[in-house]
Structure formats: structure tokens, C-alpha cells
Motif scaffolding. Structure first.
Motif, PDB file in Angstrom:
ATOM      1  N   ILE A 131     -10.605 -87.583  49.539  1.00 25.20           N
ATOM      2  CA  ILE A 131     -10.587 -88.179  50.877  1.00 25.20           C
ATOM      3  C   ILE A 131      -9.573 -87.467  51.760  1.00 25.20           C
ATOM      4  O   ILE A 131      -9.862 -87.102  52.890  1.00 25.20           O
ATOM      5  CB  ILE A 131     -10.246 -89.686  50.810  1.00 25.20           C
ATOM      6  N   ARG A 132      -8.397 -87.264  51.211  1.00 28.57           N
ATOM      7  CA  ARG A 132      -7.334 -86.658  51.997  1.00 28.57           C
ATOM      8  C   ARG A 132      -7.734 -85.267  52.481  1.00 28.57           C
ATOM      9  O   ARG A 132      -7.672 -84.947  53.664  1.00 28.57           O
ATOM     10  CB  ARG A 132      -6.084 -86.573  51.127  1.00 28.57           C
ATOM     11  N   ALA A 133      -8.200 -84.413  51.545  1.00 31.27           N
ATOM     12  CA  ALA A 133      -8.559 -83.041  51.915  1.00 31.27           C
ATOM     13  C   ALA A 133      -9.749 -83.027  52.877  1.00 31.27           C
ATOM     14  O   ALA A 133      -9.768 -82.263  53.844  1.00 31.27           O
ATOM     15  CB  ALA A 133      -8.878 -82.229  50.662  1.00 31.27           C
ATOM     16  N   SER A 134     -10.740 -83.870  52.595  1.00 35.90           N
ATOM     17  CA  SER A 134     -11.939 -83.870  53.458  1.00 35.90           C
ATOM     18  C   SER A 134     -11.621 -84.370  54.848  1.00 35.90           C
ATOM     19  O   SER A 134     -12.084 -83.814  55.842  1.00 35.90           O
ATOM     20  CB  SER A 134     -13.037 -84.737  52.833  1.00 35.90           C
ATOM     21  N   GLU A 135     -10.829 -85.450  54.917  1.00 38.50           N
ATOM     22  CA  GLU A 135     -10.511 -85.989  56.239  1.00 38.50           C
ATOM     23  C   GLU A 135      -9.763 -84.948  57.067  1.00 38.50           C
ATOM     24  O   GLU A 135     -10.044 -84.737  58.236  1.00 38.50           O
ATOM     25  CB  GLU A 135      -9.665 -87.260  56.119  1.00 38.50           C
ATOM     26  N   GLU A 136      -8.812 -84.292  56.417  1.00 39.20           N
ATOM     27  CA  GLU A 136      -8.065 -83.235  57.084  1.00 39.20           C
ATOM     28  C   GLU A 136      -8.998 -82.153  57.596  1.00 39.20           C
ATOM     29  O   GLU A 136      -8.925 -81.719  58.744  1.00 39.20           O
ATOM     30  CB  GLU A 136      -7.083 -82.639  56.061  1.00 39.20           C
TER      31      GLU A 136
ATOM     32  N   LYS B  88     -24.820 -81.696  61.248  1.00 36.83           N
ATOM     33  CA  LYS B  88     -25.231 -80.307  61.458  1.00 36.83           C
ATOM     34  C   LYS B  88     -24.117 -79.376  61.897  1.00 36.83           C
ATOM     35  O   LYS B  88     -24.240 -78.170  61.778  1.00 36.83           O
ATOM     36  CB  LYS B  88     -26.340 -80.259  62.517  1.00 36.83           C
ATOM     37  N   VAL B  89     -23.073 -79.944  62.449  1.00 37.77           N
ATOM     38  CA  VAL B  89     -22.021 -79.064  62.966  1.00 37.77           C
ATOM     39  C   VAL B  89     -20.678 -79.298  62.278  1.00 37.77           C
ATOM     40  O   VAL B  89     -20.046 -78.369  61.796  1.00 37.77           O
ATOM     41  CB  VAL B  89     -21.852 -79.256  64.494  1.00 37.77           C
ATOM     42  N   VAL B  90     -20.274 -80.576  62.229  1.00 30.95           N
ATOM     43  CA  VAL B  90     -18.921 -80.843  61.743  1.00 30.95           C
ATOM     44  C   VAL B  90     -18.785 -80.581  60.249  1.00 30.95           C
ATOM     45  O   VAL B  90     -17.864 -79.882  59.816  1.00 30.95           O
ATOM     46  CB  VAL B  90     -18.526 -82.301  62.067  1.00 30.95           C
ATOM     47  N   ILE B  91     -19.685 -81.138  59.468  1.00 26.60           N
ATOM     48  CA  ILE B  91     -19.571 -80.975  58.009  1.00 26.60           C
ATOM     49  C   ILE B  91     -19.677 -79.503  57.610  1.00 26.60           C
ATOM     50  O   ILE B  91     -18.839 -79.005  56.852  1.00 26.60           O
ATOM     51  CB  ILE B  91     -20.631 -81.801  57.276  1.00 26.60           C
ATOM     52  N   PRO B  92     -20.677 -78.777  58.100  1.00 27.78           N
ATOM     53  CA  PRO B  92     -20.706 -77.351  57.737  1.00 27.78           C
ATOM     54  C   PRO B  92     -19.422 -76.627  58.119  1.00 27.78           C
ATOM     55  O   PRO B  92     -18.955 -75.770  57.384  1.00 27.78           O
ATOM     56  CB  PRO B  92     -21.909 -76.816  58.532  1.00 27.78           C
ATOM     57  N   ALA B  93     -18.876 -76.974  59.254  1.00 24.70           N
ATOM     58  CA  ALA B  93     -17.641 -76.294  59.669  1.00 24.70           C
ATOM     59  C   ALA B  93     -16.463 -76.723  58.810  1.00 24.70           C
ATOM     60  O   ALA B  93     -15.516 -75.965  58.613  1.00 24.70           O
ATOM     61  CB  ALA B  93     -17.355 -76.590  61.141  1.00 24.70           C
ATOM     62  N   ALA B  94     -16.515 -77.933  58.265  1.00 27.36           N
ATOM     63  CA  ALA B  94     -15.406 -78.434  57.458  1.00 27.36           C
ATOM     64  C   ALA B  94     -15.585 -78.097  55.989  1.00 27.36           C
ATOM     65  O   ALA B  94     -14.718 -78.416  55.168  1.00 27.36           O
ATOM     66  CB  ALA B  94     -15.289 -79.950  57.620  1.00 27.36           C
ATOM     67  N   MET B  95     -16.702 -77.476  55.660  1.00 27.65           N
ATOM     68  CA  MET B  95     -17.046 -77.226  54.258  1.00 27.65           C
ATOM     69  C   MET B  95     -15.941 -76.581  53.427  1.00 27.65           C
ATOM     70  O   MET B  95     -15.690 -77.031  52.312  1.00 27.65           O
ATOM     71  CB  MET B  95     -18.330 -76.389  54.202  1.00 27.65           C
ATOM     72  N   PRO B  96     -15.284 -75.525  53.888  1.00 22.53           N
ATOM     73  CA  PRO B  96     -14.245 -74.922  53.043  1.00 22.53           C
ATOM     74  C   PRO B  96     -13.207 -75.955  52.627  1.00 22.53           C
ATOM     75  O   PRO B  96     -12.865 -76.053  51.448  1.00 22.53           O
ATOM     76  CB  PRO B  96     -13.602 -73.863  53.942  1.00 22.53           C
ATOM     77  N   GLY B  97     -12.750 -76.728  53.559  1.00 21.18           N
ATOM     78  CA  GLY B  97     -11.727 -77.718  53.250  1.00 21.18           C
ATOM     79  C   GLY B  97     -12.243 -78.786  52.310  1.00 21.18           C
ATOM     80  O   GLY B  97     -11.549 -79.206  51.385  1.00 21.18           O
TER      81      GLY B  97
END
Lengths: 272, 216, 280
Positions: C148-153, C179-188
Motif C-alpha cells: 500500500i505504501r509503495a503503491s500509494e506513493e 489507462k493513464v495513472v496506473i500504467p504511469a505508476a507501474m514501476p513504483g
């Protein structure tokens, strides 16, 4: 015997041709908007016409961006925002609870101050809208992407790099990509919020040229703090101050002979 | 927050000074030319010098005004003023030119006999033209819009005088050819000076109010 | 003391501290490697334990893999979904602050306590018995706060401009997120999940109480059957083994566990870099 003093007003035949094609498109009717207790837009009553460029200018904080964002209801995202009055597009009030805000935003596209392409390929950026609204796929999608990139005067520069990341383009190219992305969902109105303020002069010139082309098919509304840009590019100009429309007239008239002293002072740089 | 002094203001002030200088020279030129005409005195050397000065000053005004437009991209009142100054500078140069032309008549024709028919009123016309020029220069200095009405009246008078004198000269039978020619040319030049004076007044009205008017 | 000399002294102290800290990882790896390499052979890796300290560790390897996989299957989606809620939908009020506080606290909770809870509640009360399922669920409690912590960040860091652009094109909030936020946050997000997995694979206290004895001689047949795991095996052999062979086996299992853990860290790094390059 006193001779009569006659008053002549020059008429620009080229401009008259442009105006002859323009029709009322967006109408603000006694429109007010508040952010919390802050009365940001006061008593807005203007008509914006199609097939011309309308510029909105004014000092920082005058509400011009808020006015622009009211047209595609992007202000709704801010929780403390409330409004009163009507905004009609083609005669239909867009603030009516029955209105489909998502359809509205398809019809009214927006380009932002800082170019904001998605972290995807050039192709995917332009295709985002059409895919989202299930407008096309496969070859037809390819056609839409090409058409939009051509419409944004970007095709020649990127047609061999469609799979490259959009972030590898220059600032001016990124902004044109954002315009292409907006064109891909076939809007009728295009809103531009200081589109050139993050760009160098050459990129700015290209975007200005593009705006002149876009007005052939769309209603273009431009917010700018650059007076010369407003004078160069638009047919109608509105001057705003502290949330009100001080003057709204033909660009030529506002910049040559404004009626209000406030407008004159702003235009001549006596306050900013 | 009102910022009063902009880089543009300095430039505009300088041009304004030049214009007023030109106005003074124009008035002096007209006065001297008329004196030379009525007293048959050769004043063309001085008027040539003043005419050249006016030419140089008008070019300077044009250069400065266009430079300000290119560098500062002025709008509204500033733009109108600069456009007006360029036109006024040209009109001022014309004043000097016509005054010189009047003094040249003596050189070209040699002296002539006075017109003996009392109906000729070149002297009255001369006075009126001096008056309209003086009012125009005052308008340029003070920008008092009320002067427009007076200027328009006088312009009207001058027009009438011109036509009347033209008729008189045309119908004269006894007069010497040289006399007729000298007077004809002079009233022609005076009429032109008056026209340019009204152009100047129109330009100033445009600069101040944005309205384009015609005084004739 | 002159200023320059003080400066030099401080520098030396700092270098020494850094050296000591940096040496710890290599020393551990080398120590375990030396001591355990002797036990590594095909029989060891594919055989089953018998008579306590003899045999191989195949069921333990499989057990650990199953535990971590199931734990991730349960914990990751839950964690990511919670992160999305916290980052995008949660209103700014006391309840949200409380939720955040609980999550943070869970991250620091002693694993033995979680293990005990798992034992009492999952194993006994819900009658899951000491099993793969109970172990995996308990491990997911441990993994959850990290994810949760890493994903939220990662989600919060996605620039507002992308969301605005998507909304301006007529997308709904959920479409924008998907379509936009999750793919962009994927590395984290992936990094967070993999870190969580790394923690889970080495977790001893929890599996001790909920997953199995550790010395199972068979691969778990179902979710309800007890399962062996590498950490348990290592603990038992190291503390209760009598022979040198036993100790060596313990080190061998440690080496295997270490290798698995390092592999996961490397994979996490590779995936993260892949996505970062894609987003650039």
C-alpha cells in the motif's frame, strides 16, 4: 458657415469575410462562479462565435483561465466550486444536471499551458481519445491518427517516429501533439490556455499559425497574457479584470481604440 | 498598480518635442513668406534653410516613430499617437515647402505690379492661414479638442476666400500677366497650407479619440 | 584543533562507518556461500528430508514458492486497490487519517504477533489448520502495508497534468486511473510488490505458527495441507541439529533462500528500469 465634421470608420474587407461565416456558438448568461467564498467570475454575459479565434486577456488572477475552464466544466474537479447562471453551447445549457459531462468534454477540447502528453508513444497519445470513446480501431484508427497529426501540422515531423515515446519530442512538438490528441476526438470547440507560454519564439509562431488554420473548422478560444499574440491571432478579444468582462469587441478596435480607460491602461502597459 | 513611466514614454516625448519644434519653424516660415510676398523682398535663402531643416526633422520623426513601433509594439493610444506623428511630420514638411515656393515666385518671375482691383483679398487670406496654422500648432501642443471647431470654421472661410480670389483673378482684364500669376500661385500655396493644417488637426483628433474625421 | 584537521577527522569517521555498513551484505553472502556450497548438489535440491537432518529440501523450496505466490496473489491486488482508494478517492478527513495510521502501524507490527494472531484465528478459530492457506493469508498481512505504501506513493507522484489531459478528453475518473495513472505508476507499484514478496519469502515467525512444521517430506497437495518452507527448515536444523551434515544443510538451504531473495531483488530492479525507460 460651419462645415460638417464627418466620422469615418475603416472596414477591413478580409475580416468581413471571416465574420460572415461566424455564428453564435457559446453563450454566457448571467454566469457567476465561486471557489468557496471567492467570487471568481462575475456576471459574465458574452457570446463566442464559431470559425473565429476569440482571445481572452487580462492581468494575473482576473479569472480568464477559470472562464475558459467553465466551457468544458473542468472547474467541476475542484470541490469548492459553485456557479450560477447558464452557459449554452448551440443553445443547450451545459450546466444542466442532465448533461453528460464526458460527451461535453469530447465536444470541447482543451490544450494546456504546459504541454502534457501521456508517457506513451506518439501514436498511443493521439489514439487515446478515439480508443476511449470506442470511435475506431485498426486501419480506421490509423487514419484518424494521421488526420489529427496533419491537422496539428505535426505529421511531417513524426510520421516515421509514431512508436517513439511522446516525451522525446521537443516542447513545441509536444504541444502540437496535445493539439492533435484533442483533434482526434472530433471536437467542435478548442480551448487553449496560454498554449505558448512554455515555448520558444519559433514554436510559438508555429502554434499561432496553426490557430489561424484551426478556426476554419472549429471555434477557437484562446487565453493569453501576451497582448501581441492576442492582437496577431484573434478576431474578437475580451478584456477581463477582477472576474468581470470589462470590454469585448473586435480585436482591431480593442487594440486601436478601446472604449474603457481600464482597457487602455492595461493594453499600454500602465499596469500589469 | 499604475506604472507611469515606460521606455516608450521617453521616445514619445522626444518625438512630440520635435513636432512642436517643427510647428514653430512652420509658423515662422509662413510669416516670413507672406512678408516677402507683400513687401517684394527676397527671402528665399532663409526659407530654403528652414525648409531643409523641416525635411530633416520630418525624417527623424518618421525614423523614431517606426523604431518605437518595432521595438515596443505599442497599442491603443500609443499606437495612434505614433501613426499620427508620422503623418503630421509630413504635413509640417509641406508647410516649409509651400512657404519656400511662395518666396521662389519673386525669383522666378521677377517683381510684379500690385493688383489694383480692390476685390482681391490675398492679405486677408494670408492672415487666416496664419491663424489656422497657429491654432493647429496650439492643438498639437495642448490637445484641446475644442479647438477643432474653430479650425473647421476658419478652414471653411479660407476655402471661400480661395474661390472668391480665384474668380477675381480669372475675370480680371486689366491686370498684368505676371501679377495674376504671382497672386494665383500664392493663393494656391496658401490654400494647400490650410489643407495640410486641417490634416494635422484631423490626425491629432485621431490620436486623442480614435475617431477619423474630415474637416472639409 | 584546527578546522582542517577536524574536517579530516570527520571524513575518516564517516568513511569508516560507511565501509562497515557496506561490508555487511558481502560478508553475509560470502559466509553463507562458503558454508553452504558444500551441501548443494542435485539430490539436495530435488530430494526430500528424512530423518531430520538428512536428505534434500525440494518440498521446502516448493513450499516457500507456493507461500510467497499465494500471499502475493491475495495481498497485492488488495494492497494496490487500497492504495488507489487512498490516493484518488479518499476524502481528506479523520477517517482517512485513521486508515493511514493503521496501515503504517501494521507495517511495523512484530511478525511474531501476526503469527500468533494467524495461529489463534486462522488455524484454530477458522479451522484452516496449519496449512499453506493459513500461512499465505498471514504473510499477506505482513506484505499489505508495504504494498500500500509503495503503491500509494507511486500513484501520488504521477503528475496532475496527465489526469487533467485525460479528463479533458472526456474520460471518467476511473478510466483515467486505469489507462493513464496506473500504467504511469507501474514501476513504483511493482517495486512495492516485489519488496513485499522479498520480505515474505524470508519470514520465519509467521510461517512457524501457521504454515507447517517445516520438515515436511512432501510437497503440499492442497491449500489445506501443511507446507514446509526454507526459513523453518533452516531454523530447525540450525537449532536442533546434532550433526555437521545438519549444519551444512542449514547453510545450504540458507544459500538457496539467499539466491532466491537476491533474484527477486534483481528482477524488481530490471522491471523497474524497463518501465522507467518506457515512460521516458
Amino acid at each position: 458657415m460651419m462645415r460638417e465634421i464627418r466620422y469615418a470608420k475603416p472596414v477591413d474587407p478580409f475580416e468581413e469575410v471571416v465574420f460572415s461565416r461566424a455564428k453564435d456558438k457559446i453563450e454566457f448568461d448571467d454566469f457567476h462562479l465561486w471557489y468557496g467564498d471567492n467570487h471568481v467570475l462575475r456576471d459574465i454575459n458574452i457570446e463566442i462565435q464559431s470559425n473565429i479565434v476569440t482571445a481572452i486577456m487580462g492581468p494575473s488572477g482576473c479569472g480568464k483561465s477559470t472562464l475558459l475552464r467553465a466551457i468544458n466544466r473542468m472547474n467541476d474537479i475542484i470541490p469548492e466550486c459553485r456557479y450560477k447562471g447558464e452557459i449554452e453551447i448551440d443553445g443547450v445549457d451545459i450546466n444542466d444536471p442532465e448533461t453528460d459531462v464526458y460527451e461535453l468534454r469530447k465536444k470541447v477540447g482543451m490544450v494546456f499551458q504546459k504541454p502534457n502528453p501521456f508517457p506513451m508513444s506518439v501514436y498511443d497519445n493521439v489514439a487515446y481519445g478515439p480508443r476511449l470513446h470506442r470511435m475506431a480501431s485498426g486501419e480506421e484508427l490509423d487514419r484518424i491518427v494521421e488526420g489529427s497529426l496533419r491537422g496539428a501540422a505535426l505529421w511531417e515531423e513524426v510520421h516515421e517516429r509514431l512508436d517513439d515515446s511522446a516525451l522525446s519530442l521537443s516542447g513545441g512538438q509536444q504541444q502540437r501533439l496535445c493539439i492533435a490528441r484533442t483533434l482526434a476526438v472530433e471536437p467542435e470547440i478548442i480551448l487553449l490556455d496560454e498554449p505558448c507560454s512554455a515555448l520558444d519564439p519559433i514554436a510559438t509562431t508555429k502554434i499561432e499559425g496553426l490557430m489561424r488554420q484551426l478556426k476554419e473548422r472549429y471555434t477557437v478560444v484562446l487565453v493569453t497574457h501576451n497582448l501581441q499574440q492576442a492582437a496577431r491571432v484573434s478576431e474578437m478579444t475580451a478584456f477581463m479584470y477582477l472576474g468581470e468582462i470589462v470590454e469585448f469587441d473586435r480585436t482591431r478596435d480593442i487594440f486601436e481604440n478601446p472604449r474603457e480607460e481600464l482597457t487602455e491602461n492595461y493594453i499600454t502597459g500602465k499596469f500589469g | 498598480m499604475i506604472i507611469m513611466s515606460r521606455p516608450l514614454d521617453v521616445g514619445i516625448d522626444q518625438i512630440n518635442t520635435l513636432i512642436l519644434k517643427m510647428g514653430k519653424l512652420a509658423e515662422d516660415s509662413l510669416a516670413l513668406a507672406l512678408k516677402g510676398f507683400f513687401e517684394m523682398e527676397d527671402v528665399h535663402v532663409q526659407l530654403r534653410a528652414w525648409s531643409n531643416t523641416l525635411l530633416i526633422l520630418s525624417e527623424e520623426v518618421e525614423d523614431r516613430a517606426t523604431e518605437l513601433m518595432a521595438l515596443h509594439q505599442p497599442m491603443a493610444g500609443d499606437l495612434r499617437n505614433l501613426k499620427a506623428y508620422i503623418k503630421i511630420a509630413y504635413d509640417m514638411e509641406r508647410f516649409g515647402r509651400y512657404a519656400l515656393d511662395i518666396s521662389d515666385i519673386l525669383i522666378r518671375l521677377g517683381s510684379w505690379k500690385t493688383f489694383d482691383n480692390g476685390d482681391l483679398s490675398v492679405d486677408v487670406m494670408g492672415e487666416r492661414v496664419k491663424q489656422i496654422l497657429s491654432l493647429t500648432v496650439k492643438l498639437a501642443k495642448t490637445r484641446e479638442q475644442s479647438l477643432i471647431w474653430t479650425i473647421s470654421e476658419i478652414e471653411s472661410e479660407i476655402d471661400d476666400l480661395y474661390l472668391k480670389n480665384l474668380k477675381t483673378l480669372g475675370e480680371s482684364v486689366n491686370a498684368d500677366a505676371k501679377t495674376v500669376i504671382a497672386n494665383l500661385l500664392t493663393i494656391r500655396y496658401l490654400e494647400r497650407i490650410a489643407d495640410h493644417a486641417s490634416y494635422v488637426a484631423e490626425s491629432i483628433t485621431y490620436a486623442e479619440t480614435g475617431k477619423r474625421i474630415t474637416l472639409r | 584543533m584546527k578546522e582542517a584537521a577536524k574536517e579530516r577527522l570527520v571524513q575518516i569517521c564517516l568513511y569508516a562507518s560507511a565501509a562497515v555498513s557496506l561490508m555487511i551484505l558481502p560478508i553475509i553472502v560470502v559466509w553463507v556461500g562458503f558454508n553452504g556450497i558444500g551441501a548443494i548438489n542435485w539430490e539436495f535440491l530435488t530430494g526430500r528430508p528424512y530423518r531430520f537432518e538428512y536428505g534434500g529440501i525440494f518440498p521446502q523450496i516448493v513450499g516457500s514458492v507456493y507461500l510467497v505466490s499465494l500471499c502475493t496473489l491475495l495481498g497485492a491486488p488488495l494492497g494496490i486497490a487500497s492504495a488507489i482508494y487512498l490516493a484518488e478517492y479518499a476524502p481528506d478527513n479523520a477517517i482517512t487519517s485513521a486508515v493511514r495510521f493503521f496501515t503504517e502501524t501494521l507495517a511495523g507490527m512484530p511478525s511474531i504477533v501476526i503469527g500468533l494472531f494467524g495461529l489463534q484465528f486462522l488455524v484454530y478459530r477458522l479451522q484452516l489448520k496449519t496449512s499453506l492457506l493459513a500461512g499465505a493469508i498471514s504473510l499477506s498481512f505482513m506484505m499489505l502495508p508495504w504494498t500500500i505504501r509503495a503503491s500509494e506513493e507511486a500513484i501520488k507522484v504521477v503528475p496532475r497534468e496527465y489526469r487533467e489531459a485525460s479528463l479533458a478528453l472526456g474520460a471518467t475518473k476511473w478510466q483515467t486511473i486505469l489507462k493513464v495513472v496506473i500504467p504511469a505508476a507501474m514501476p513504483g507499484i511493482l517495486t512495492g510488490v516485489l519488496l513485499g514478496m522479498g520480505k515474505a519469502i524470508g519470514e520465519t515467525a509467521v510461517v512457524w505458527l501457521t504454515a507447517g512444521s517445516g520438515l515436511e517430506a512432501f510437497v503440499p497437495r492442497s491449500l489445506r495441507s501443511p507446507t514446509g518452507s526454507l526459513p523453518m527448515y533452516i531454523y530447525l536444523l540450525a537449532t536442533q541439529g546434532h550433526t555437521a551434515q545438519g549444519m551444512q544443510n542449514a547453510f545450504g538451504a540458507s544459500l538457496v533462500l539467499l539466491v532466491m531473495f537476491l533474484c527477486m531483488s534483481v528482477v524488481a530492479l530490471v522491471i523497474r528500469n524497463y518501465f522507467l525507460r518506457k515512460l521516458r
